[in-house]
Every structure is written in structure tokens, then in C-alpha cells.
Design an enzyme around this catalytic site. Structure first.
Site, PDB file in Angstrom:
ATOM      1  N   GLU A  97       0.834  -1.201   0.000  1.00 16.39           N
ATOM      2  CA  GLU A  97       0.000   0.000   0.000  1.00 16.39           C
ATOM      3  C   GLU A  97       0.867   1.248   0.000  1.00 16.39           C
ATOM      4  O   GLU A  97       1.974   1.238   0.529  1.00 16.39           O
ATOM      5  CB  GLU A  97      -0.835   0.038   1.285  1.00 16.39           C
ATOM      6  CG  GLU A  97      -1.826  -1.075   1.371  1.00 16.39           C
ATOM      7  CD  GLU A  97      -2.393  -1.227   2.766  1.00 16.39           C
ATOM      8  OE1 GLU A  97      -2.608  -0.200   3.436  1.00 16.39           O
ATOM      9  OE2 GLU A  97      -2.601  -2.370   3.176  1.00 16.39           O
ATOM     10  N   CYS A 110       3.165   8.501   1.669  1.00 15.64           N
ATOM     11  CA  CYS A 110       3.655   7.479   2.588  1.00 15.64           C
ATOM     12  C   CYS A 110       3.901   6.207   1.782  1.00 15.64           C
ATOM     13  O   CYS A 110       3.015   5.756   1.059  1.00 15.64           O
ATOM     14  CB  CYS A 110       2.592   7.248   3.667  1.00 15.64           C
ATOM     15  SG  CYS A 110       3.024   5.903   4.790  1.00 15.64           S
ATOM     16  N   CYS A 117       6.041  -7.605   7.311  1.00 17.05           N
ATOM     17  CA  CYS A 117       7.027  -7.063   8.243  1.00 17.05           C
ATOM     18  C   CYS A 117       7.354  -8.132   9.278  1.00 17.05           C
ATOM     19  O   CYS A 117       6.484  -8.907   9.673  1.00 17.05           O
ATOM     20  CB  CYS A 117       6.454  -5.827   8.942  1.00 17.05           C
ATOM     21  SG  CYS A 117       7.628  -5.009  10.041  1.00 17.05           S
ATOM     22  N   CYS A 121       4.880  -5.936  15.824  1.00 13.17           N
ATOM     23  CA  CYS A 121       4.233  -5.000  16.759  1.00 13.17           C
ATOM     24  C   CYS A 121       2.756  -5.403  16.915  1.00 13.17           C
ATOM     25  O   CYS A 121       2.068  -5.628  15.911  1.00 13.17           O
ATOM     26  CB  CYS A 121       4.358  -3.570  16.246  1.00 13.17           C
ATOM     27  SG  CYS A 121       6.079  -3.086  16.017  1.00 13.17           S
ATOM     28  N   CYS A 124      -0.262  -3.624  14.969  1.00 15.78           N
ATOM     29  CA  CYS A 124      -0.025  -3.232  13.572  1.00 15.78           C
ATOM     30  C   CYS A 124      -0.531  -4.290  12.605  1.00 15.78           C
ATOM     31  O   CYS A 124      -0.278  -5.480  12.780  1.00 15.78           O
ATOM     32  CB  CYS A 124       1.469  -2.990  13.366  1.00 15.78           C
ATOM     33  SG  CYS A 124       1.892  -2.514  11.688  1.00 15.78           S
ATOM     34  N   GLY A 166       6.276  -2.442   6.413  1.00 13.09           N
ATOM     35  CA  GLY A 166       7.662  -2.902   6.488  1.00 13.09           C
ATOM     36  C   GLY A 166       8.529  -2.078   7.407  1.00 13.09           C
ATOM     37  O   GLY A 166       8.139  -1.005   7.867  1.00 13.09           O
ATOM     38  N   GLU A 167       9.715  -2.597   7.668  1.00 14.93           N
ATOM     39  CA  GLU A 167      10.693  -1.890   8.493  1.00 14.93           C
ATOM     40  C   GLU A 167      11.772  -1.339   7.550  1.00 14.93           C
ATOM     41  O   GLU A 167      12.604  -2.106   7.044  1.00 14.93           O
ATOM     42  CB  GLU A 167      11.277  -2.867   9.530  1.00 14.93           C
ATOM     43  CG  GLU A 167      12.493  -2.359  10.289  1.00 14.93           C
ATOM     44  CD  GLU A 167      12.344  -0.941  10.854  1.00 14.93           C
ATOM     45  OE1 GLU A 167      11.296  -0.619  11.434  1.00 14.93           O
ATOM     46  OE2 GLU A 167      13.290  -0.142  10.687  1.00 14.93           O
ATOM     47  N   SER A 198      10.819   6.226   9.241  1.00 15.02           N
ATOM     48  CA  SER A 198      10.316   5.776  10.535  1.00 15.02           C
ATOM     49  C   SER A 198      10.800   4.362  10.804  1.00 15.02           C
ATOM     50  O   SER A 198      10.673   3.476   9.959  1.00 15.02           O
ATOM     51  CB  SER A 198       8.787   5.806  10.521  1.00 15.02           C
ATOM     52  OG  SER A 198       8.273   5.299  11.731  1.00 15.02           O
ATOM     53  N   SER A 221       9.829   4.652  16.480  1.00  9.30           N
ATOM     54  CA  SER A 221       8.575   4.187  17.078  1.00  9.30           C
ATOM     55  C   SER A 221       8.867   3.628  18.466  1.00  9.30           C
ATOM     56  O   SER A 221       9.162   2.452  18.619  1.00  9.30           O
ATOM     57  CB  SER A 221       7.954   3.109  16.188  1.00  9.30           C
ATOM     58  OG  SER A 221       7.626   3.664  14.941  1.00  9.30           O
ATOM     59  N   LEU A 222       8.758   4.476  19.463  1.00  9.60           N
ATOM     60  CA  LEU A 222       9.132   4.061  20.825  1.00  9.60           C
ATOM     61  C   LEU A 222       7.970   3.313  21.495  1.00  9.60           C
ATOM     62  O   LEU A 222       8.130   2.198  21.982  1.00  9.60           O
ATOM     63  CB  LEU A 222       9.531   5.305  21.629  1.00  9.60           C
ATOM     64  CG  LEU A 222      10.242   5.063  22.947  1.00  9.60           C
ATOM     65  CD1 LEU A 222      11.548   4.295  22.752  1.00  9.60           C
ATOM     66  CD2 LEU A 222      10.515   6.393  23.652  1.00  9.60           C
ATOM     67  N   CYS A 340      -2.068   1.789   7.960  1.00  7.98           N
ATOM     68  CA  CYS A 340      -1.249   1.077   7.004  1.00  7.98           C
ATOM     69  C   CYS A 340      -1.350  -0.429   7.213  1.00  7.98           C
ATOM     70  O   CYS A 340      -1.444  -0.920   8.318  1.00  7.98           O
ATOM     71  CB  CYS A 340       0.167   1.608   7.072  1.00  7.98           C
ATOM     72  SG  CYS A 340       1.322   0.491   7.657  1.00  7.98           S
TER      73      CYS A 340
HETATM   74  N1  SAH Z   1       8.392  -0.216  10.806  1.00  9.84           N
HETATM   75  C1  SAH Z   1       8.467   1.192  10.899  1.00  9.84           C
HETATM   76  C2  SAH Z   1       7.653   1.951   9.881  1.00  9.84           C
HETATM   77  C3  SAH Z   1       6.259   1.464   9.558  1.00  9.84           C
HETATM   78  S1  SAH Z   1       5.001   1.788  10.733  1.00  9.84           S
HETATM   79  C4  SAH Z   1       8.163   1.653  12.305  1.00  9.84           C
HETATM   80  O1  SAH Z   1       7.917   0.803  13.155  1.00  9.84           O
HETATM   81  O2  SAH Z   1       8.232   2.841  12.588  1.00  9.84           O
HETATM   82  C5  SAH Z   1       4.809   3.509  10.805  1.00  9.84           C
HETATM   83  C6  SAH Z   1       4.197   3.992  12.088  1.00  9.84           C
HETATM   84  O3  SAH Z   1       2.809   3.595  12.181  1.00  9.84           O
HETATM   85  C7  SAH Z   1       4.887   3.402  13.311  1.00  9.84           C
HETATM   86  O4  SAH Z   1       5.054   4.360  14.299  1.00  9.84           O
HETATM   87  C8  SAH Z   1       3.882   2.345  13.731  1.00  9.84           C
HETATM   88  O5  SAH Z   1       4.078   1.985  15.057  1.00  9.84           O
HETATM   89  C9  SAH Z   1       2.560   3.025  13.436  1.00  9.84           C
HETATM   90  N2  SAH Z   1       1.421   2.126  13.399  1.00  9.84           N
HETATM   91  C10 SAH Z   1       1.384   0.831  13.077  1.00  9.84           C
HETATM   92  N3  SAH Z   1       0.133   0.322  13.226  1.00  9.84           N
HETATM   93  C11 SAH Z   1      -0.643   1.341  13.616  1.00  9.84           C
HETATM   94  C12 SAH Z   1      -2.038   1.462  13.943  1.00  9.84           C
HETATM   95  N4  SAH Z   1      -2.863   0.426  13.878  1.00  9.84           N
HETATM   96  N5  SAH Z   1      -2.483   2.678  14.308  1.00  9.84           N
HETATM   97  C13 SAH Z   1      -1.658   3.752  14.370  1.00  9.84           C
HETATM   98  N6  SAH Z   1      -0.353   3.692  14.091  1.00  9.84           N
HETATM   99  C14 SAH Z   1       0.168   2.500  13.724  1.00  9.84           C
END
Ligand code: SAH
Length: 361
Positions: A97, A110, A117, A121, A124, A166-167, A198, A221-222, A340
Site C-alpha cells: 500500500e 507514505c 514485516c 508490533c 499493527c 515494512g521496516e 520511521s 517508534s518508541l 497502514c
Molecule cells: N516499521 C516502521 C515503519 C512502519 S510503521 C516503524 O515501526 O516505525 C509507521 C508507524 O505507524 C509506526 O510508528 C507504527 O508503530 C505506526 N502504526 C502501526 N500500526 C498502527 C495502527 N494500527 N495505528 C496507528 N499507528 C500505527
């Protein structure tokens, strides 16, 4: 699709220098390379036929030897705020996407860097079915090109966020050449500062990115103020730990002079209490940083929910009172599942359900 077609290289795999070389090898006059490159990157052509000032024979040769778009648009959604989202079907029938978000003074895209991935998380959609593969440089550039083609003639691309599926730092080898392509002066001529990458927080890769001498914006992404909680919601943290990530972030700031953003998703009842806010403020105190609080987008298949607006306001308030710069991210494209990984999810639903089942047992 026959094998010959599958093996044709993509136009997006060629830098300007590669395209010049391509012309040279075929006795095509040098200025044609510039003409073609401008058509693709500046004049936003979406087919060879659009390149009306190229000889027909050359257009035919290009078509025979190179693929224009490798992906097909499986779906194209337009939200009421004019956010547009593409679900692209790749040559191996996998899906990614990418999104265009319009605001009065900026147009942000974006993009994705991997099919799926591996980070896992828990909130996600992108990682629910695990990682399938890295995207190629051409596939990354093609997403950008397709989104730029959606802009009206008078609209300009102003920002790129690498926050799709993805990362990104796990696929730096293919991402960096795609970002270099963006910078080419006879093409998009796009400045690195306006690109935000990110990451879940891979310390070695953050250092590598810092050492490039480019001025990318880094977002980490903390999502939690301590390792115990972060291990639960960002499982890959078990191998890393917050300290190593903060050290790498400090190194990034020292090396590039660029302030790092910390992203923090607000999950109802999980990481959004006042205590968590105080703990986060203590963790980041003294750092020149921006905290971007992200309201969680609902994900089908997952029971986690976003925080209430009140909890989000209290959280941001505590951070600001502690002297940090903190904002709550605006939601864009809420009516088109812009979270996403959401559009791709139905395509990998069975795989995702299996993974969730294995995790439970
Ligand atoms: N892997 C990378 C980049 C992709 S995710 C990362 O972890 O940063 C981009 C951002 O969207 C990250 O901060 C991720 O934690 C957040 N994200 C993922 N799923 C989400 C959701 N369901 N709602 C809001 N933010 C989300």
C-alpha cells in the site's frame, strides 16, 4: 504473464546515469536519456505513449525492452479529505500500500519498503502475516511515481514519509538508492530533509544512516517508556532494549544535527496512563526531540483499541508541562482504512489468522 515479460527490467530501476548508459549501448543519442528521464520524473508521464516528442520507433523500443509499471493498481480509494490510497499488486501477486495525503500547504506521500514485516508490533496490521520479502528499489520508486501521478498539475510533492508496510531500516540496501533517485536534479530534485524514515529502532542501522552524511529526518517508534512494556507491544525490543535505541538516537543527532522524532502510539489501557506519560517525560528529559503521539487506528482481527481523546489530551499535557515538544498526529483518510496494512490485510487474512493462532498456542 510470460517469462520474457517477467524478466524485463523496470524503467524505475534505472538512475539517470544508467539510462544514459542504456542509450549509449543502443546508439541512441544522449539527449534522449534526459528527455525520457524528464518525462518520467518531472512531467509525470504514466506511459511510453505519453512521451509525445519521442520518435515512435524509440517508444516502441523502450516498450519492448523495459517495463513502465511493474505493479497493477488493485484498488484506488479516495477519502472525503482527498487522501488517496493505492493497493498495488506486485509481479509475484503480493500486495503493498501507499498513500497520498493533502493538506493546504503540503502534499505528503507514505510509502512501503517490504511485503509484510518481521517486527511483530501487536497493534499493527502490516506484520500480522509476517515478512514475505523486501521491495526492490524499482518497486519503491514506482510507488512514489504512481502517487506523484495522482497530483494535479499545479500540486507539488512536499514531503515523503517512509511509514508504510515494512521496516525501512531492514531494507536500507534497496531504500537508499530509491531515495537517491528522488534527489536527482533533472528528476524530482527532492531534498533529503523532507524525507522522514520511521523505524522500530534498529540501533546499528540508525548509526549507519547517520554516517551517510545526508539530512534525512528520523522517527523512532518508541511506544513505551520502559523495556518491560515495550517488550510486550514491540516484541523485537527483547533483543534491543530502549537504552541502545536512545544511544543511537543521540548519535544521530550529534552526527547529522537533525532532531529525532519519537512516535508513541496511544493504546487504551496499555501505555496511555498518566504514569506512563510521566515516565516517558523522565526518559526523554533533556533531549532535543519531538514526541508525536499517534491515536491507534483500529485494525480488524485485533482487539486493541486507541485511547480516548481525553486520555490523549492528558498525556500530551503532561509531556508539554515537563518541557517536551509533543503533538498528537492528525488522522487522515479515516473513511478509507488508511491505517497502514489494512487494505492488504484481506489478501493475507488466512496467513495472518494462522500466525495469530500459533502465537496463542
Ligand atoms: N516499521 C516502521 C515503519 C512502519 S510503521 C516503524 O515501526 O516505525 C509507521 C508507524 O505507524 C509506526 O510508528 C507504527 O508503530 C505506526 N502504526 C502501526 N500500526 C498502527 C495502527 N494500527 N495505528 C496507528 N499507528 C500505527
Amino acid at each position: 504473464m510470460n517469462v520474457m515479460t517477467a524478466e524485463k527490467p523496470s524503467i524505475y530501476s534505472l538512475s539517470f546515469e544508467d539510462l544514459q548508459q542504456w542509450c549509449l549501448e543502443r546508439d541512441i543519442r544522449k539527449f534522449r536519456a534526459e528527455q525520457i528521464f524528464r518525462w518520467i520524473y518531472q512531467r509525470r508521464a504514466s506511459s511510453w505513449d505519453a512521451m509525445t516528442d519521442l520518435p515512435v520507433a524509440l517508444r516502441e523500443q523502450l516498450d519492448q525492452e523495459l517495463v513502465f509499471h511493474q505493479s497493477e493498481v488493485e484498488s484506488h480509494q479516495v477519502a472525503s479529505d482527498r487522501t488517496e490510497k493505492l493497493l498495488l499488486k506486485l509481479r509475484d501477486n503480493e500486495f503493498v500500500e501507499c498513500v497520498l495525503m493533502r493538506e493546504p500547504s503540503r502534499n505528503t506521500i507514505c510509502i512501503s519498503t517490504q511485503v509484510g514485516c518481521a517486527m511483530g508490533c501487536v497493534f499493527c496490521a502490516s506484520g500480522l502475516a509476517g515478512l514475505t520479502r523486501n521491495l526492490t528499489t524499482a518497486e519503491i520508486v514506482e510507488q512514489i511515481a504512481r502517487l506523484v501521478q495522482l497530483l494535479d498539475d499545479e500540486e507539488q510533492l512536499t514531503n515523503v514519509v517512509v511509514m508504510g508496510i515494512g521496516e525501512p531500516l531492514a531494507n536500507l540496501q534497496n531504500l537508499l538508492p530509491a531515495l537517491d533517485r528522488m534527489q536527482e536534479s533533472i528528476g524530482w530534485n527532492f531534498g533529503t530533509r523532507r524525507v522522514t524514515i520511521s523505524t522500530v529502532g534498529l540501533p546499528e542501522k540508525i548509526r549507519q544512516l547517520a554516517d551517510l552524511g545526508k539530512r534525512y529526518t528520523l522517527a523512532i517508534s518508541l511506544h513505551a517508556p520502559n523495556d518491560e512494556l515495550r517488550n510486550q507491544i514491540v516484541p523485537t525490543n527483547q533483543k534491543i532494549g530502549i537504552k541502545a535505541i536512545l544511544d543511537a538516537a543521540d548519535y544521530f543527532l550529534e552526527t547529522t544535527g537533525r532532531r529525532v522524532t519519537f512516535e508513541y502510539i496511544l493504546l487504551k489501557g496499555v501505555n496511555d496512563s498518566r504514569e506512563h506519560a510521566h515516565e516517558l517525560a523522565n526518559l526523554l528529559r533533556g533531549r532535543s526531540t519531538l514526541v508525536n503521539l499517534i491515536p491507534m487506528n483500529d485494525v480488524s482481527l485485533l482487539s486493541l483499541k486507541g485511547s480516548t481523546q481525553q486520555a490523549a489530551r492528558d498525556f500530551v499535557d503532561i509531556l508539554q508541562k515537563a518541557g517536551l515538544t509533543a503533538t498528537v498526529r492528525k488522522r487522515k483518510g479515516a473513511d478509507i482504512d488508511a491505517a497502514c496494512g489494512q487494505l492488504r490485510l484481506p489478501k493475507v487474512r488466512d496467513r495472518a489468522l494462522q500466525e495469530l493462532q500459533t502465537q496463542k498456542s
